[in-house]
Design a protein around this motif. Structure first.
Motif, PDB file in Angstrom:
ATOM      1  N   LEU A  26      -2.669 -19.434  12.924  1.00 37.90           N
ATOM      2  CA  LEU A  26      -3.191 -20.046  11.651  1.00 37.90           C
ATOM      3  C   LEU A  26      -2.367 -18.943  10.433  1.00 37.90           C
ATOM      4  CD1 LEU A  26      -6.741 -21.133  11.886  1.00 37.90           C
ATOM      5  CD2 LEU A  26      -4.858 -22.461  10.993  1.00 37.90           C
ATOM      6  N   GLU A  27      -2.471 -17.629  10.807  1.00 39.30           N
ATOM      7  CA  GLU A  27      -2.094 -16.633   9.968  1.00 39.30           C
ATOM      8  C   GLU A  27      -0.649 -16.583   9.934  1.00 39.30           C
ATOM      9  OE1 GLU A  27      -5.742 -13.052  10.089  1.00 39.30           O
ATOM     10  OE2 GLU A  27      -4.171 -13.090  11.749  1.00 39.30           O
ATOM     11  N   SER A  28       0.069 -16.799  11.160  1.00 39.13           N
ATOM     12  CA  SER A  28       1.448 -16.807  11.126  1.00 39.13           C
ATOM     13  C   SER A  28       2.009 -17.969  10.153  1.00 39.13           C
ATOM     14  CB  SER A  28       1.970 -17.256  12.459  1.00 39.13           C
ATOM     15  OG  SER A  28       3.362 -17.290  12.595  1.00 39.13           O
ATOM     16  N   TYR A  29       1.283 -19.213  10.025  1.00 40.23           N
ATOM     17  CA  TYR A  29       1.618 -20.415   9.161  1.00 40.23           C
ATOM     18  C   TYR A  29       1.447 -20.095   7.968  1.00 40.23           C
ATOM     19  CZ  TYR A  29       1.508 -24.906   6.899  1.00 40.23           C
ATOM     20  OH  TYR A  29       1.756 -25.922   6.111  1.00 40.23           O
ATOM     21  N   PHE A  30       0.326 -19.300   7.706  1.00 39.37           N
ATOM     22  CA  PHE A  30       0.187 -19.178   6.050  1.00 39.37           C
ATOM     23  C   PHE A  30       0.748 -17.917   5.453  1.00 39.37           C
ATOM     24  CE2 PHE A  30      -3.883 -21.639   7.077  1.00 39.37           C
ATOM     25  CZ  PHE A  30      -3.488 -22.744   5.847  1.00 39.37           C
ATOM     26  N   GLY A  31       1.354 -17.062   6.553  1.00 37.11           N
ATOM     27  CA  GLY A  31       1.926 -15.663   6.171  1.00 37.11           C
ATOM     28  C   GLY A  31       1.232 -14.799   5.706  1.00 37.11           C
ATOM     29  N   ALA A  32      -0.109 -14.738   5.851  1.00 29.72           N
ATOM     30  CA  ALA A  32      -0.868 -13.571   5.608  1.00 29.72           C
ATOM     31  C   ALA A  32      -2.304 -13.612   6.478  1.00 29.72           C
ATOM     32  CB  ALA A  32      -1.115 -13.757   3.812  1.00 29.72           C
TER      33      ALA A  32
ATOM     34  N   THR B 241     -10.468 -12.792   4.261  1.00 29.85           N
ATOM     35  CA  THR B 241      -9.846 -12.334   3.236  1.00 29.85           C
ATOM     36  C   THR B 241      -9.811 -13.408   2.007  1.00 29.85           C
ATOM     37  OG1 THR B 241      -7.917 -13.475   3.823  1.00 29.85           O
ATOM     38  CG2 THR B 241      -8.112 -11.374   4.709  1.00 29.85           C
ATOM     39  N   GLU B 242      -9.325 -13.111   0.787  1.00 19.89           N
ATOM     40  CA  GLU B 242      -9.381 -13.968  -0.267  1.00 19.89           C
ATOM     41  C   GLU B 242      -8.656 -15.494   0.325  1.00 19.89           C
ATOM     42  OE1 GLU B 242      -8.063 -14.116  -5.010  1.00 19.89           O
ATOM     43  OE2 GLU B 242      -8.065 -12.268  -4.045  1.00 19.89           O
ATOM     44  N   LEU B 243      -7.418 -15.219   0.977  1.00 17.87           N
ATOM     45  CA  LEU B 243      -6.910 -16.460   1.494  1.00 17.87           C
ATOM     46  C   LEU B 243      -7.662 -17.234   2.244  1.00 17.87           C
ATOM     47  CD1 LEU B 243      -4.283 -18.140   1.422  1.00 17.87           C
ATOM     48  CD2 LEU B 243      -3.380 -16.804   3.039  1.00 17.87           C
ATOM     49  N   GLY B 244      -8.171 -16.164   3.252  1.00 17.01           N
ATOM     50  CA  GLY B 244      -8.993 -16.910   4.326  1.00 17.01           C
ATOM     51  C   GLY B 244     -10.220 -17.792   3.598  1.00 17.01           C
ATOM     52  N   GLU B 245     -11.100 -17.342   2.598  1.00 15.15           N
ATOM     53  CA  GLU B 245     -11.872 -17.950   1.971  1.00 15.15           C
ATOM     54  C   GLU B 245     -11.274 -19.363   1.348  1.00 15.15           C
ATOM     55  OE1 GLU B 245     -14.963 -17.603   1.673  1.00 15.15           O
ATOM     56  OE2 GLU B 245     -15.556 -15.694   2.061  1.00 15.15           O
ATOM     57  N   LEU B 246     -10.097 -19.184   0.914  1.00 11.60           N
ATOM     58  CA  LEU B 246      -9.631 -20.551   0.223  1.00 11.60           C
ATOM     59  C   LEU B 246      -9.351 -21.484   1.238  1.00 11.60           C
ATOM     60  CD1 LEU B 246      -6.823 -20.588  -2.268  1.00 11.60           C
ATOM     61  CD2 LEU B 246      -6.819 -22.043  -0.408  1.00 11.60           C
TER      62      LEU B 246
END
Length: 320
Positions: free
Chosen positions: A50-56, A69-74
């Motif tokens: 998942l982190e690879s797909y979202f790039g962060a 993280t903030e992106l993870g919350e989103l």
């Protein structure tokens, strides 16, 4: 280039979102793996995908476990909404097949958990024994966001006076089920029970057990004391545990507050007895909150019908 829905659908899989959701609920990769019956390396691999797909990064590890993280919350906020829709789809398909299955996620407060919900659950099980109901007890600050994003199908409890001012209000609808009264109670052999009508001033010097300051019932209690020209009791314990509160009142001195129906049940068992204050104390409306935009599944609709029926059978005030 903005990814298309088709490209996202090809790369993101529902089971990956389920894993991410569980990791954050558990606060640990290991505990999430145990809940999902997976190995920890498998869970770690899915998170990395998942982190690879979202790039962060989506997760951060700290002394208290794993958090978003903030992106993870989103991502997890959207994921939970999608998973709620997927659960509703599964329920609807199952209900279409046999008309008697599904899963209902219900949030509740103390005011509804001791009388209304047991009555409604009994009615539901008579009609559809195959429906699974999961209950989550909490405060409105926790439950409202959960029903807004689809983690819960509904929340049953006292309707807050200020609920329309809350951030989630535009996403919610409420159906009022009945009005609830309040009782001041103590152990069945408290010395003031046989003194006829008493006042809050008469009881003020005794030990009290009251709800925590963030609860609706506590706000009601504080208003009762203020209206009587009294400060909050100096000798007080704060607790939301009904079992703990009842145990404390068995010293035949400690005084507390309970919704009327809860007090009726406990008085019928000879555990507690309400005081005669010479007046009726209003607690407020008991209602059911649900999403304004998401249609409830068949099982949730059936349970809502059972809540309505149980409320209609609500006993008229009587001596307890």
């Amino acid at each position: 280039m903005k990814p298309s829905v088709m490209s996202v659908a090809r790369k993101l899989k529902f089971h990956q979102l389920v894993v991410l959701d569980q990791v954050l609920r558990s606060g640990s990769l290991l505990r999430a793996a145990q809940v999902l019956n997976l190995t920890q390396p498998a869970v770690t691999k899915i998170v990395h995908e998942l982190e690879s797909y979202f790039g962060a990064p989506l997760l951060v590890r700290g002394n208290r476990g794993v958090s978003a993280t903030e992106l993870g919350e989103l991502v997890v906020s959207r994921a939970r909404s999608m998973l709620a829709d997927l659960r509703a789809l599964a329920d609807e398909v199952e209900a279409y097949r046999d008309g008697s299955a599904g899963h209902v996620m219900v949030g509740t407060l103390i005011s509804a958990s001791t009388w209304l919900l047991p009555q409604a659950l009994q009615l539901l099980k008579q009609r559809a024994p195959g429906v699974l109901v999961s209950l989550r007890v909490g405060q409105m600050d926790q439950l409202f966001p959960a029903v807004a994003v689809g983690e819960l199908d509904m929340v049953v409890g006292r309707v807050p006076d200020d609920w329309r001012w809350r951030d989630e209000a535009p996403q919610l609808e409420v159906e009022v089920l009945y009005g609830e009264e309040l009782c001041v109670v103590a152990g069945a052999h408290h010395p003031l029970h046989d003194h006829g009508p008493v006042s809050l001033a008469d009881l003020h010097g005794y030990p009290w057990v009251l709800p925590t300051r963030d609860s609706l019932l506590r706000r009601t209690a504080d208003r009762l004391f203020a209206d009587a020209g009294l400060d909050a009791p100096a000798n007080m314990i704060e607790s939301l545990s009904v079992l703990t509160n009842v145990s404390l009142m068995q010293d035949q001195r400690t005084v507390g507050l309970l919704p009327l129906e809860t007090a009726r049940q406990l008085a019928g068992n000879g555990i507690l007895r309400p005081f005669d204050l010479g007046t009726t104390l209003q607690f407020g409306d008991i209602g059911c909150f649900y999403s304004a935009s998401r249609e409830p599944g068949p099982a949730a609709r059936l349970f809502l019908d059972c809540l309505r029926l149980a409320s209609q059978e609500h006993a008229s005030p009587e001596t307890i």
